[in-house]
Design a protein around this motif. Structure first.
Motif, PDB file in Angstrom:
ATOM      1  N   VAL A 287      -7.964  -5.086   9.947  1.00  0.00           N
ATOM      2  CA  VAL A 287      -9.043  -5.636   9.120  1.00  0.00           C
ATOM      3  C   VAL A 287     -10.264  -5.937   9.979  1.00  0.00           C
ATOM      4  O   VAL A 287     -11.395  -5.602   9.606  1.00  0.00           O
ATOM      5  N   ASN A 288     -10.042  -6.545  11.118  1.00  0.00           N
ATOM      6  CA  ASN A 288     -11.163  -6.921  11.982  1.00  0.00           C
ATOM      7  C   ASN A 288     -11.897  -5.709  12.553  1.00  0.00           C
ATOM      8  O   ASN A 288     -13.105  -5.756  12.764  1.00  0.00           O
ATOM      9  N   ARG A 289     -11.187  -4.626  12.782  1.00  0.00           N
ATOM     10  CA  ARG A 289     -11.840  -3.423  13.329  1.00  0.00           C
ATOM     11  C   ARG A 289     -12.532  -2.594  12.256  1.00  0.00           C
ATOM     12  O   ARG A 289     -13.646  -2.100  12.446  1.00  0.00           O
ATOM     13  N   PHE A 290     -11.863  -2.433  11.096  1.00  0.00           N
ATOM     14  CA  PHE A 290     -12.356  -1.499  10.089  1.00  0.00           C
ATOM     15  C   PHE A 290     -13.089  -2.160   8.921  1.00  0.00           C
ATOM     16  O   PHE A 290     -13.740  -1.480   8.135  1.00  0.00           O
ATOM     17  N   GLY A 291     -12.947  -3.473   8.767  1.00  0.00           N
ATOM     18  CA  GLY A 291     -13.660  -4.170   7.697  1.00  0.00           C
ATOM     19  C   GLY A 291     -13.111  -3.925   6.316  1.00  0.00           C
ATOM     20  O   GLY A 291     -13.819  -4.114   5.323  1.00  0.00           O
ATOM     21  N   HIS A 292     -11.866  -3.511   6.242  1.00  0.00           N
ATOM     22  CA  HIS A 292     -11.190  -3.277   4.959  1.00  0.00           C
ATOM     23  C   HIS A 292      -9.772  -3.794   5.055  1.00  0.00           C
ATOM     24  O   HIS A 292      -9.248  -4.032   6.155  1.00  0.00           O
ATOM     25  N   SER A 293      -9.127  -3.929   3.896  1.00  0.00           N
ATOM     26  CA  SER A 293      -7.733  -4.365   3.898  1.00  0.00           C
ATOM     27  C   SER A 293      -6.882  -3.381   4.691  1.00  0.00           C
ATOM     28  O   SER A 293      -7.190  -2.184   4.774  1.00  0.00           O
ATOM     29  N   SER A 294      -5.826  -3.901   5.282  1.00  0.00           N
ATOM     30  CA  SER A 294      -4.927  -3.038   6.053  1.00  0.00           C
ATOM     31  C   SER A 294      -4.266  -2.001   5.142  1.00  0.00           C
ATOM     32  O   SER A 294      -3.963  -0.891   5.581  1.00  0.00           O
ATOM     33  N   PHE A 295      -4.079  -2.343   3.871  1.00  0.00           N
ATOM     34  CA  PHE A 295      -3.489  -1.394   2.920  1.00  0.00           C
ATOM     35  C   PHE A 295      -4.462  -0.245   2.652  1.00  0.00           C
ATOM     36  O   PHE A 295      -4.062   0.921   2.609  1.00  0.00           O
ATOM     37  N   PHE A 296      -5.760  -0.564   2.492  1.00  0.00           N
ATOM     38  CA  PHE A 296      -6.759   0.478   2.288  1.00  0.00           C
ATOM     39  C   PHE A 296      -6.788   1.441   3.474  1.00  0.00           C
ATOM     40  O   PHE A 296      -6.799   2.662   3.301  1.00  0.00           O
ATOM     41  N   VAL A 297      -6.799   0.905   4.676  1.00  0.00           N
ATOM     42  CA  VAL A 297      -6.844   1.756   5.867  1.00  0.00           C
ATOM     43  C   VAL A 297      -5.589   2.620   5.934  1.00  0.00           C
ATOM     44  O   VAL A 297      -5.668   3.825   6.207  1.00  0.00           O
ATOM     45  N   GLY A 298      -4.437   2.040   5.643  1.00  0.00           N
ATOM     46  CA  GLY A 298      -3.186   2.798   5.648  1.00  0.00           C
ATOM     47  C   GLY A 298      -3.173   3.917   4.621  1.00  0.00           C
ATOM     48  O   GLY A 298      -2.753   5.045   4.908  1.00  0.00           O
ATOM     49  N   ARG A 299      -3.662   3.608   3.414  1.00  0.00           N
ATOM     50  CA  ARG A 299      -3.721   4.640   2.363  1.00  0.00           C
ATOM     51  C   ARG A 299      -4.716   5.735   2.743  1.00  0.00           C
ATOM     52  O   ARG A 299      -4.476   6.911   2.473  1.00  0.00           O
ATOM     53  N   SER A 300      -5.822   5.358   3.357  1.00  0.00           N
ATOM     54  CA  SER A 300      -6.813   6.354   3.795  1.00  0.00           C
ATOM     55  C   SER A 300      -6.214   7.300   4.825  1.00  0.00           C
ATOM     56  O   SER A 300      -6.428   8.514   4.763  1.00  0.00           O
ATOM     57  N   LEU A 301      -5.468   6.727   5.760  1.00  0.00           N
ATOM     58  CA  LEU A 301      -4.815   7.559   6.776  1.00  0.00           C
ATOM     59  C   LEU A 301      -3.786   8.485   6.144  1.00  0.00           C
ATOM     60  O   LEU A 301      -3.687   9.659   6.506  1.00  0.00           O
ATOM     61  N   LYS A 302      -3.010   7.955   5.205  1.00  0.00           N
ATOM     62  CA  LYS A 302      -2.004   8.775   4.524  1.00  0.00           C
ATOM     63  C   LYS A 302      -2.681   9.942   3.798  1.00  0.00           C
ATOM     64  O   LYS A 302      -2.210  11.076   3.875  1.00  0.00           O
TER      65      LYS A 302
END
Length: 160
Positions: free
Chosen positions: A80-95
């Motif tokens: 969250v601190n690096r990307f400015g989004h929820s960890s779930f959003f970042v995980g789904r984006s990567l998936k």
């Protein structure tokens, strides 16, 4: 728009909606206790963390959690601190990109966990000032627990 894109849009919409007008320390306590109560209601052991500007305002680990939950919290908060989004959003984006965090961003999964459960603590007109994080459930359930409770508190602030 694909189903995966719709999920990402919904997650971004949550970040637009779940913003506080202010976030005093006492509110962190109330939210932390509400998260604890909600987890107890469903007999789900979790660790809970609320941090604002690097200061841990609330932390509790229920019976049935382990030291690993604290590590998951740290790693999710890093996302969250690096990307400015929820960890779930970042995980789904990567998936959706069919990439790991190492492949896409050249950062270690030992330091960053793009799994649901950490949500940005956003103050309207200010931006992200911290994180509200849960660890112990499957990642979507961690995310939904945080979002559900935060929505209640944002709604209460808006009524005042």
């Amino acid at each position: 728009m694909s189903s995966a894109e719709n999920v990402l849009q919904d997650l971004l919409q949550q970040e637009e909606e779940i913003q506080f007008s202010r976030f005093p320390n006492e509110l962190a306590l109330e939210i932390g206790l509400a998260l604890l109560q909600e987890a107890r209601t469903h007999s789900k052991p979790v660790a809970i963390d609320i941090t604002r500007n690097g200061l841990q305002l609330f932390h509790f680990a229920m019976e049935g959690t382990a030291i690993d939950n604290g590590e998951w919290i740290r790693r999710k908060n890093n996302v969250v601190n690096r990307f400015g989004h929820s960890s779930f959003f970042v995980g789904r984006s990567l998936k959706n990109a069919d990439k790991t965090i190492e492949e896409k961003y050249l950062i270690s999964s030992q330091e960053y966990a793009a799994h649901g459960g950490a949500f940005p603590l956003i103050i309207r007109g200010v931006g992200i000032v911290g994180t509200v994080t849960v660890s112990g459930l499957p990642q979507q359930e961690d995310h939904e627990l945080v979002v559900g409770v935060l929505r209640q508190f944002v709604a209460r602030q808006e009524q005042k």
